[in-house]
Structures are given as C-alpha cells and as structure tokens.
Design a protein around this motif. Structure first.
Motif, PDB file in Angstrom:
ATOM      1  N   PRO A 119     -20.123  17.399  38.264  1.00  0.00           N
ATOM      2  CA  PRO A 119     -19.841  16.750  39.367  1.00  0.00           C
ATOM      3  C   PRO A 119     -18.647  15.940  39.630  1.00  0.00           C
ATOM      4  CG  PRO A 119     -21.913  15.979  38.819  1.00  0.00           C
ATOM      5  CD  PRO A 119     -21.398  16.759  37.935  1.00  0.00           C
ATOM      6  N   ALA A 120     -18.382  15.140  38.572  1.00  0.00           N
ATOM      7  CA  ALA A 120     -17.101  14.256  38.690  1.00  0.00           C
ATOM      8  C   ALA A 120     -15.869  14.870  38.752  1.00  0.00           C
ATOM      9  CB  ALA A 120     -17.295  13.102  37.656  1.00  0.00           C
ATOM     10  N   LEU A 121     -15.929  16.113  37.987  1.00  0.00           N
ATOM     11  CA  LEU A 121     -14.591  17.030  37.838  1.00  0.00           C
ATOM     12  C   LEU A 121     -14.473  17.599  39.405  1.00  0.00           C
ATOM     13  CD1 LEU A 121     -12.909  18.512  35.372  1.00  0.00           C
ATOM     14  CD2 LEU A 121     -13.783  20.363  36.984  1.00  0.00           C
ATOM     15  N   ALA A 299     -27.030  17.991  30.199  1.00  0.00           N
ATOM     16  CA  ALA A 299     -25.947  17.613  29.679  1.00  0.00           C
ATOM     17  C   ALA A 299     -24.583  17.211  30.303  1.00  0.00           C
ATOM     18  CB  ALA A 299     -25.568  18.466  28.348  1.00  0.00           C
ATOM     19  N   ASP A 300     -24.503  18.265  31.284  1.00  0.00           N
ATOM     20  CA  ASP A 300     -23.130  18.060  32.161  1.00  0.00           C
ATOM     21  C   ASP A 300     -23.524  17.217  33.792  1.00  0.00           C
ATOM     22  OD1 ASP A 300     -24.345  20.438  33.168  1.00  0.00           O
ATOM     23  OD2 ASP A 300     -22.502  20.812  34.103  1.00  0.00           O
ATOM     24  N   ALA A 301     -24.702  17.098  33.669  1.00  0.00           N
ATOM     25  CA  ALA A 301     -25.322  16.078  34.926  1.00  0.00           C
ATOM     26  C   ALA A 301     -25.115  17.111  36.066  1.00  0.00           C
ATOM     27  CB  ALA A 301     -24.576  15.026  34.974  1.00  0.00           C
ATOM     28  N   ASP A 302     -25.196  18.404  35.919  1.00  0.00           N
ATOM     29  CA  ASP A 302     -25.231  19.214  37.285  1.00  0.00           C
ATOM     30  C   ASP A 302     -26.626  19.469  37.689  1.00  0.00           C
ATOM     31  OD1 ASP A 302     -25.941  21.175  35.476  1.00  0.00           O
ATOM     32  OD2 ASP A 302     -24.532  22.745  36.372  1.00  0.00           O
ATOM     33  N   ARG A 303     -27.721  18.900  36.872  1.00  0.00           N
ATOM     34  CA  ARG A 303     -28.939  19.457  37.415  1.00  0.00           C
ATOM     35  C   ARG A 303     -29.696  18.117  37.426  1.00  0.00           C
ATOM     36  NH1 ARG A 303     -31.383  24.986  34.905  1.00  0.00           N
ATOM     37  NH2 ARG A 303     -29.639  26.263  34.927  1.00  0.00           N
ATOM     38  N   SER A 391     -26.044  20.144  45.983  1.00  0.00           N
ATOM     39  CA  SER A 391     -25.384  19.083  46.508  1.00  0.00           C
ATOM     40  C   SER A 391     -25.337  19.342  48.093  1.00  0.00           C
ATOM     41  CB  SER A 391     -23.819  19.428  45.905  1.00  0.00           C
ATOM     42  OG  SER A 391     -23.071  18.363  46.377  1.00  0.00           O
ATOM     43  N   PHE A 392     -24.782  18.198  48.666  1.00  0.00           N
ATOM     44  CA  PHE A 392     -24.697  18.050  50.032  1.00  0.00           C
ATOM     45  C   PHE A 392     -23.525  17.427  50.648  1.00  0.00           C
ATOM     46  CE2 PHE A 392     -27.665  14.790  48.440  1.00  0.00           C
ATOM     47  CZ  PHE A 392     -27.281  13.725  49.050  1.00  0.00           C
ATOM     48  N   LEU A 393     -23.585  17.017  51.890  1.00  0.00           N
ATOM     49  CA  LEU A 393     -22.389  16.503  52.447  1.00  0.00           C
ATOM     50  C   LEU A 393     -22.195  14.988  52.555  1.00  0.00           C
ATOM     51  CD1 LEU A 393     -21.960  18.603  55.873  1.00  0.00           C
ATOM     52  CD2 LEU A 393     -20.652  18.896  53.421  1.00  0.00           C
ATOM     53  N   ARG A 394     -21.295  14.279  52.686  1.00  0.00           N
ATOM     54  CA  ARG A 394     -21.167  12.897  52.801  1.00  0.00           C
ATOM     55  C   ARG A 394     -21.760  12.583  54.018  1.00  0.00           C
ATOM     56  NH1 ARG A 394     -16.390  10.423  50.032  1.00  0.00           N
ATOM     57  NH2 ARG A 394     -15.369  12.202  48.896  1.00  0.00           N
ATOM     58  N   ASP A 405     -24.553  18.784  41.682  1.00  0.00           N
ATOM     59  CA  ASP A 405     -24.569  17.379  41.439  1.00  0.00           C
ATOM     60  C   ASP A 405     -25.907  16.725  41.133  1.00  0.00           C
ATOM     61  OD1 ASP A 405     -23.994  14.724  40.904  1.00  0.00           O
ATOM     62  OD2 ASP A 405     -22.527  14.369  42.810  1.00  0.00           O
ATOM     63  N   GLY A 406     -26.148  16.606  39.861  1.00  0.00           N
ATOM     64  CA  GLY A 406     -27.622  15.957  39.519  1.00  0.00           C
ATOM     65  C   GLY A 406     -27.508  14.596  39.820  1.00  0.00           C
TER      66      GLY A 406
END
Length: 540
Positions: A119-121, A299-303, A391-394, A405-406
């Motif tokens: 998510p940071a990328l 490991a990549d924090a997407d979950r 994920s969702f909106l600001r 984005d976990g």
C-alpha cells in the motif's frame, strides 16, 4: 487440516536461506518447462528459486520487459521500487535496480533502506501522479509474494493508476520476458548503480493517514491496540504510527527473520503469513485478551487480520461487512452515490448491508484490479475481497490507494472501536440479528487441466439445474453483475444461498465458494450439489 496446524514451526520446517539465495543466482530457468516460465497471476509473478521458478534470469528479463512496456505506453516519470521481508526480495531488488539503471529509468528506492509495504508503494505512485506540479507519470514495482511461504519470491508491476496491472499489461510483460529468456538475455541491459534517488515511503504514508482515519478519535479513546506485522514489511510503519499519532499501540512482535521461525504453521502444515488464518495467527491469538483491538498483516501488508477480545480472529467477510456498514455512515465527504465494491465470492451479507444503506452494490470478478477505476474517480467508496484485502477513499472522497491496504483496515478497526465503543465482532453480531447469520466455506474439487480450462470458459447457460439445495435458482452467472467482466468460472444464486466455482491457477483442482443463510447443514447440501452441478456442466 494438518495435525501440526497452529503449532510453532520447528527447525525441520525452516528453509535454508543460504541455499535459497544461492539457487536464485545459480539456477537457470528452462523456457520449455511451463513451471519455469514467467507467469503473471492476479498478483504478479511468483515462485521459488529452489524449483527454478524465481531466479535472477526471471527478474532481469521481467524488469527489462517492464522498461519496454512503460515506454510503449508513454510512462517516462520515476519508477518507485520497493521490497518486502522475504529472503528472495533483496536479491531481486538488486537485479531489478541494475536493469532499471542501465535503461536510464529514474528509480526511487526507500530513503532509509526500509521494507516497503504494497500500500505504501501504491500511495506513493498516486501522490506523485495527482500532484499538478508533475507533468510526467510515475509507476512502480513491488517485490513480494505476499503471504506465500518463505521459499517464495514475487514480482509485481503497478502502472500509473497505482493498482495491480491488468491482464493486457501482464500478458505483454510475461510474453516479452519469456522471449528475452529464450534469447539468452542478450537484449537485457544491466549496470551497477552508483547513486540512486530515494523516497520516504514510510514518512509520507504515515503522515497522510490523518486524511483517511479519524486518528484524533483513536487517540482520545485510549484504546489498547496491538499490531503484529508477522515479520513483514509493516514492522517499522506500526511503530511510526504509534509515535506520530501518540496512540496506545504496541508492536506485538517486531522480529524480522526470513525463515519466519516464530510463525505457527498454517492449515496445511506450511509456514504462511496469512493474517486471516486461525492456524497462522495462533501465536497472535494468545494475546487477544490483552488488547481492545489486535491486528495482523501479511509480509507486504496488503492483507489484514482483526482480533477482538470477545470473538478472537474475525472471518474476513464479517469484518468487510462491518467496515462497509460503518464507513458509509461516517464518511459524509464521500460522493452520495459512491458504490460498494465486492468480489463475487465475498459474503452476501455485504449485499444486505448495501441494500440497507440504499447504496449500489458493484460486484466484480476475483482480483483487486477491478476496483481501480472506481477508487480513482470516487465512484466506488470501498472495494473489498473475501481474502482479507480492501481499501477505501479518503475523508474527502478522493483516492488513497488502488491496491489492498492491510494497515489501513487494521486502523479502521481501531477507529470503529473508538467511535462506537463496540468491537467489530459485536457490531457483526448486530448485523446478523438484522439480516441473518450466514454460513460460508470454500472447498477444492479435483479437476484435470482440460476440465479447468473448460470451467474457465463455462457459460452460465450451460448449467441445466433449476434448483440448488431445495431452492429455485435465480441466477446463473458467467459474467460479473457489476462490470460484465468474465468470471473465469460460474456463480449460481438462490434466495438464501449461492456457490461459485473457479479453476485454481496452480493446482489440479477447482475452488468452490459457497454460502447459505439457512445454516451449516444447508451449506453442506449446497456444496455437495455444487460439485454435481459443475461436473455435469463440464461433462456436457
């Protein structure tokens, strides 16, 4: 279920890291062997160096293909490059950097040499491309096999929209990469990088969280939050979040070890960093009574994995339903017509929540890439899939990330607890009182490669059955209702139940997802009849 599922890994379960890295550099793929070719699934190319499926040649060729692809679509801005904590991610990062530099691509790597969550990328790409001062477009490569075992590596391309590349892009990249390997890599450029520009992925992501999560409410509540990165890329992010927002947050396990020796074994006896699995999360669950909200990331924090004191680890479908019900009542800045996005194998509880909110349900095939356009233009407020990715909106209704984005969903669980005074599991119990309590399960059924190919192309009209587990069939789908995209399988629906069947991309099985609002016994009947219905359609 393996008899050792949920127990701590022993030395015999651990991969030999030296042998794994040596194989990455020494082994050469044989392009005539299907398992040794570059193949992009829904989350990039994945494999192990030990079986010649993820080696230096693969990454060099794939990076060169990405260079050529981005040039072909006019992308000439910076390329953000990040990697997770898997052992193969570091050498793959080096290989990719050598190819990118040799091709004069402006690469941005982490300022502190830190791990980079997916998510940071995605966030970095979108922030750059949405800045009116930038007249070029950026894209990125994230090196991760997500929650896969320690033996695996992964390599994924995110184009300028910030999310997973679509099939057109990945097919082109894979075909070109395989052609480069077949030609002996003669057209692959490589050079030792001297100076490389950097980007503060962590600082910019953490500082921006106040635009999407009510951090003031979380802080004011004083709730006890435990965050377990499961040895993954989010480890330093959680500490930075605690400090930046002065939260009562503890990083439960800050250890990073490429063998993942501290993990408990998953359902099949393998080490797998899946935060939605009770077996993989067994060691985390020993702390469930210590925190108001306890979370895990892969490991990549997407979950995400959400643990509450009263219920333990929540089923991902349950938390998605709670998150949707909460967000659409607490985000007044969103477009009032913003739809609710779900994959077609996610729980129908979401359908009932959407109806109660008077919101459009946007049902798409499996794969987060389908949510990208809606998140970009704000027409979809939330996109989630049953495998604990969302994920969702600001707050203001603009895009945050277009990849899962976990970290964000874990923080949302904290906001929900802080604002409502109830745990997400208590809120889900309230939803079941209103809409019913569904039973949900996924099973695998044997299938030959020919049967899998047939299932992928199966038309809903080929199903002759008129009833399922005693109820009239109301829909037979081979295209998703939300965007009319091919499912790559079928979904059959009744008033109180449904099943979906899709071929596995890696094994000789097809997956059957099923749910019933009439209880566990009815679900078992749905699953049994689903296999008969699909087998009959394939034979026909």
């Amino acid at each position: 279920m393996n008899e050792r599922a949920g127990t701590v890994a022993t030395d015999e379960d651990l991969v030999d890291i030296e042998a794994l890295i040596a194989a990455y550099h020494e082994r050469k793929p044989d392009p005539s062997v299907a398992s040794q070719r570059v193949v992009f699934g829904t989350s990039g190319h994945r494999g192990s160096s030990l079986n010649s499926a993820f080696n230096d040649d693969h990454i060099a060729a794939t990076t060169q293909a990405i260079v050529e692809y981005r040039a072909s679509i006019g992308v000439d801005g910076p390329l953000f490059l990040g990697a997770d904590t898997h052992a193969l991610s570091a050498p793959a990062h080096t290989t990719a950097l050598e190819v990118l530099v040799a091709n004069n691509v402006h690469v941005l790597v982490d300022e502190f040499g830190d791990y980079v969550p997916t998510p940071a990328l995605s966030h970095a790409i979108l922030v750059y491309n949405n800045d009116p001062a930038h007249h070029d477009r950026a894209d990125g490569i994230i090196i991760t096999p997500s929650h896969n075992p320690p033996t695996d590596g992964g390599f994924k391309y995110n184009p300028p929209h910030g999310g997973p590349a679509d099939r057109d892009a990945t097919s082109w990249i894979a075909d070109r990469a395989n052609a480069l390997i077949e030609a002996g890599l003669t057209d692959v450029k490589r050079a030792q990088p001297s100076a490389v520009d950097t980007y503060d992925f962590r600082g910019r992501y953490v500082d921006d969280l106040a635009s999407i999560i009510d951090m003031d409410a979380v802080k004011a509540s004083g709730i006890r939050i435990g965050a377990d990165p499961l040895g993954g890329a989010s480890v330093h992010y959680w500490q930075a979040i605690a400090e930046r927002y002065d939260l009562n947050l503890t990083v439960v396990n800050p250890l990073v070890d490429p063998t993942w020796r501290f993990m408990t074994l998953d359902w099949d006896g393998k080490i797998r960093m899946d935060p939605s699995s009770p077996s993989a999360m067994a060691s985390v669950l020993t702390h469930q009574s210590d925190y108001d909200i306890l979370t895990g990331n892969d490991a990549d924090a997407d979950r995400h994995g959400i643990v509450t004191p009263d219920a333990g680890l929540m089923n991902p479908n349950h938390f998605l339903a709670v998150a949707i019900d909460y967000l659409y009542q607490h985000r007044p800045g969103w477009n009032p017509d913003a739809a609710i996005g779900k994959t077609l194998v996610s729980s129908s509880m979401i359908d009932r929540v959407a109806a109660s909110l008077d919101r459009t349900l946007w049902e798409v095939p499996v794969g987060f890439k389908w949510f990208v356009p809606g998140l970009v233009d704000g027409s979809v407020g939330f996109g989630g899939e049953e495998s604990a990715g969302a994920s969702f909106l600001r707050m203001d209704g603009t895009v945050w990330t277009t990849d899962k984005d976990g970290i964000l969903l874990c923080l949302l669980a904290a906001e929900i607890r802080a604002v409502t005074g109830k745990s997400p599991s208590q809120l889900y119990a309230g939803l079941t009182q209103r809409f019913g309590d569904p039973a949900y399960r996924r099973v695998d059924a044997p299938a030959s490669p020919q049967q899998k190919a047939a299932l992928k192309k199966l038309d809903g009209d080929a199903i002759t059955a008129t009833s399922l587990a005693g109820e009239e069939i109301t829909a037979k789908l081979s295209h998703a209702p939300g965007n009319d995209a091919e499912i790559g399988g079928v979904k059959v629906v009744t008033e109180n139940a449904w099943f979906a069947a899709r071929p596995s991309g890696t094994e000789d099985v097809y997956k059957i997802y099923a749910e019933s609002f009439r209880g566990q016994e009815h679900l078992e009947q749905v699953l049994a009849e689903a296999k008969s219905i699909v087998d009959a359609a394939l034979e026909g």
